[in-house]
Motif scaffolding. Sequence first.
Motif, PDB file in Angstrom:
ATOM      1  N   ARG A   1       0.856  -1.165   0.000  1.00 54.10           N
ATOM      2  CA  ARG A   1       0.000   0.000   0.000  1.00 54.10           C
ATOM      3  C   ARG A   1       0.907   1.236   0.000  1.00 54.10           C
ATOM      4  O   ARG A   1       1.721   1.423   0.895  1.00 54.10           O
ATOM      5  CB  ARG A   1      -0.851  -0.046   1.266  1.00 54.10           C
ATOM      6  CG  ARG A   1      -1.846   1.047   1.389  1.00 54.10           C
ATOM      7  CD  ARG A   1      -2.594   0.882   2.705  1.00 54.10           C
ATOM      8  NE  ARG A   1      -3.779   1.705   2.659  1.00 54.10           N
ATOM      9  CZ  ARG A   1      -4.947   1.282   2.209  1.00 54.10           C
ATOM     10  NH1 ARG A   1      -5.103   0.044   1.839  1.00 54.10           N
ATOM     11  NH2 ARG A   1      -5.969   2.113   2.159  1.00 54.10           N
TER      12      ARG A   1
ATOM     13  N   ILE B   1      -1.667  -1.104  -3.982  1.00 48.48           N
ATOM     14  CA  ILE B   1      -2.733  -0.132  -3.824  1.00 48.48           C
ATOM     15  C   ILE B   1      -2.112   1.250  -3.685  1.00 48.48           C
ATOM     16  O   ILE B   1      -1.187   1.439  -2.890  1.00 48.48           O
ATOM     17  CB  ILE B   1      -3.566  -0.461  -2.563  1.00 48.48           C
ATOM     18  CG1 ILE B   1      -4.384  -1.728  -2.806  1.00 48.48           C
ATOM     19  CG2 ILE B   1      -4.457   0.704  -2.167  1.00 48.48           C
ATOM     20  CD1 ILE B   1      -5.093  -2.227  -1.574  1.00 48.48           C
ATOM     21  N   ILE B   2      -2.584   2.193  -4.492  1.00 45.95           N
ATOM     22  CA  ILE B   2      -2.058   3.554  -4.399  1.00 45.95           C
ATOM     23  C   ILE B   2      -3.159   4.439  -3.837  1.00 45.95           C
ATOM     24  O   ILE B   2      -4.283   4.445  -4.344  1.00 45.95           O
ATOM     25  CB  ILE B   2      -1.635   4.079  -5.778  1.00 45.95           C
ATOM     26  CG1 ILE B   2      -0.649   3.101  -6.425  1.00 45.95           C
ATOM     27  CG2 ILE B   2      -1.019   5.477  -5.653  1.00 45.95           C
ATOM     28  CD1 ILE B   2      -0.462   3.332  -7.901  1.00 45.95           C
ATOM     29  N   THR B   3      -2.837   5.148  -2.795  1.00 47.51           N
ATOM     30  CA  THR B   3      -3.874   5.984  -2.196  1.00 47.51           C
ATOM     31  C   THR B   3      -3.233   7.287  -1.729  1.00 47.51           C
ATOM     32  O   THR B   3      -2.021   7.457  -1.812  1.00 47.51           O
ATOM     33  CB  THR B   3      -4.571   5.213  -1.055  1.00 47.51           C
ATOM     34  OG1 THR B   3      -5.551   6.050  -0.483  1.00 47.51           O
ATOM     35  CG2 THR B   3      -3.610   4.761   0.010  1.00 47.51           C
ATOM     36  N   ASN B   4      -4.065   8.223  -1.309  1.00 45.05           N
ATOM     37  CA  ASN B   4      -3.492   9.474  -0.816  1.00 45.05           C
ATOM     38  C   ASN B   4      -4.105   9.837   0.520  1.00 45.05           C
ATOM     39  O   ASN B   4      -5.222   9.431   0.829  1.00 45.05           O
ATOM     40  CB  ASN B   4      -3.667  10.616  -1.821  1.00 45.05           C
ATOM     41  CG  ASN B   4      -5.115  10.904  -2.128  1.00 45.05           C
ATOM     42  OD1 ASN B   4      -5.963  10.024  -2.052  1.00 45.05           O
ATOM     43  ND2 ASN B   4      -5.402  12.140  -2.482  1.00 45.05           N
TER      44      ASN B   4
END
Lengths: 608, 128
Positions: free
Chosen positions: B30, B64-67
Amino acid sequence: MAYRTYLMVCAGTGCVANQSMKIKDKLESEIRKRGLQDEVSVVTTGCNGFCAVGPLMVVQPDGIFYQLLKETDIPFLVEEHFVKGRLVKELLYTPPREKAPIPKMSDIPFFADQTLIVLRNRGLINPENIDEYIARGGYQALAKVLTLMTPDQVIQEIKASGLRGRGGGGFPTGIKWETCKNVPSDTHYVICNADEGDPGAFMDRSTIESDPHAVIEGMLIGAYAIGSREGYVYIRNEYPIALERLQVAIKQAREYGLLGQKIFNKDFDFEIRIVRGAGAFVCGESTALMASIEGRPGEPRAKYVHTVERGLWDKPTCLNNVETWANVPQIIEKGAGWFSSIGTGDVTSDAWGGSKGTKVFSLAGKVNNTGLIEVPMGITLRKIIFDIGGGIKDGKKFKAVQTGGPSGGFIPESLLDLPVDYEELTKVGSMMGSGGMVVADENNCMVDMAKYFLAFTQAESCGKCVPCREGTKRMLDILEKITVGKGTEEDLVLLEELSNMVVESSLCALGGSAPNPVLTTLKYFREEYEAHVKDKHCPGHSCRELIQYIIDPELCLGKGHGCHVCAKNCPDGAIVGETKQVHTIDVMKCGKCGICYDVCKFDAIHIE
Amino acid sequence: MGKIAIEDLAKIQEAARYKIALRQGAGRVRINVHMGTCGIAAGARGILTAVMKEIEARNLHDVIITNSGCAGLCSQEPMMTIEVLGEPAPVKYVLLTPEKITKIIDMHVLKGQVVKECALALGSERTR
């Protein structure tokens, strides 16, 4: 470049009715405005189940659940969550009686306590895209049966799984398939019954809306096992979204050669046609449904000869419900052993010996989390209503739950720990039915509830047989008499006698089950009937003829200072009194609409 | 696309694997890019794009790429936090550039070796 985030916007009928398509458009335009169109993708999915808090959307891969969305919320939501990475707390779900919101969908009790087989793809795929169904393992079960299994092996697998008819009857599916296959004929038909007519029930609609290919694949597997080349889906015309998604799905399956001739280059042809029902409840009954497909009036016939032998156009026909068909691909893929490990009883020696797999229910009525749920067989009613359903609305007291649609019985609080399975529900006078579940609270009058559902089945009686046509009419007359305070004790005896007669002598299951609400309320809530008959009193304070609205003078003046709001709102001009004085209701003029009760902020108006 | 064969099912499945994995919230790694006002001003958007490009180029299906918002250490932005399933604690990387991203993904995401010269510390602020 692949997207990093998917916004799964619910586009089931409930959310669409609450403008979820406008929300989707707004999301897309806001995302473009902020230059995120290559990172964030908006996907419309089928019904997510939690209809009580729609329109809703799930942000993946984080699983963040946003609810009760409005178009005006979207600019702020996009700015906060997708640009700045902050959750918008106001749009998260907070359980009843709690303060802290639950951001993740998987932590919300409504979802956490469910087991998904039929609805496994809901909210995960776009139902109008066959590739997404295939991406989740779709059509692998079809490939498996066509390459590795004989029709008899498929039937044995379904038999071993313990799958039983989800339309309500609970007939073992494998036995039905086998019987149908063994009838010699040049043509066999398979039918998917999507004529879901129960008020407050939407299991089949949601299944088709969220995963139409599962139904098609189930029918394909059934057709291969039975030796059928032709199938029908009989669907209600009142389900425009489900109908459209099914049409799209059939078209896409045809393009891929999954319907038509030489499917997967094997010696297997199958085609599906859609027939739209015109709205008669009785057409959900198998023989009436087949009559309707043939173009005859939708009336049932006596079943001395079963439809598996002589059904549609007198050919052997295998009819199963939407949910039954949708279970089939999963059973083939994961095995009968996996399926029969879920649920109650033992089906190895007796096909009726247990209830296996899951059941989809539509939870409606006086419960906090109305919506669509899928739970393992054997779960207790208490867990469904109080854990998944979040308890009774407005903190009121539970009174009864009706299972199985309009002709299901009412189950009282003392039986809440009953495990949900075909036999257990029948034992207490109700039934699994197609899976409607209506919750009643302390303010529901059980006589009135029984009358409401009987009025529905009475109106939908096709009139072919006398017991159903005349019997239910007479029963309704008696209930009407009781709710207006003119019932006698002899009426209760007659009502019970009539109910048993209608059950025993009706031609089809419509009449055979229509008295269930009456019989179960007479059994479990007899004191309410007696209060109506003997004391001319309605304990649920709901039968208009038997109640009176009264203003408590102390509360009216003491707390409300004679605010006069009730008098202003009374459509009958029945409330007498000046501002800053005690108000009273003129019972002769009062139409008992209850508006005064609703508008009084000081709880000064009582019902007696 | 016309009629498909049984083998095509697996191909369609493979092509959509990343998409479906993301929708199920399943991932081994992640990557969380911090995008408070400070982060954005320091170039976090370019970092996010760089991360996405690198993941795409390596055809990784389990990332998973998130901000998230500001991590509180505005002087060290742009920053990101990497969590790998099975590793004891998340790692925070600071003062990022697209070149550093390439290296971090190669070393940390693929080989499990923390890139010490870009790392600030182990551990993560609470994101919710």
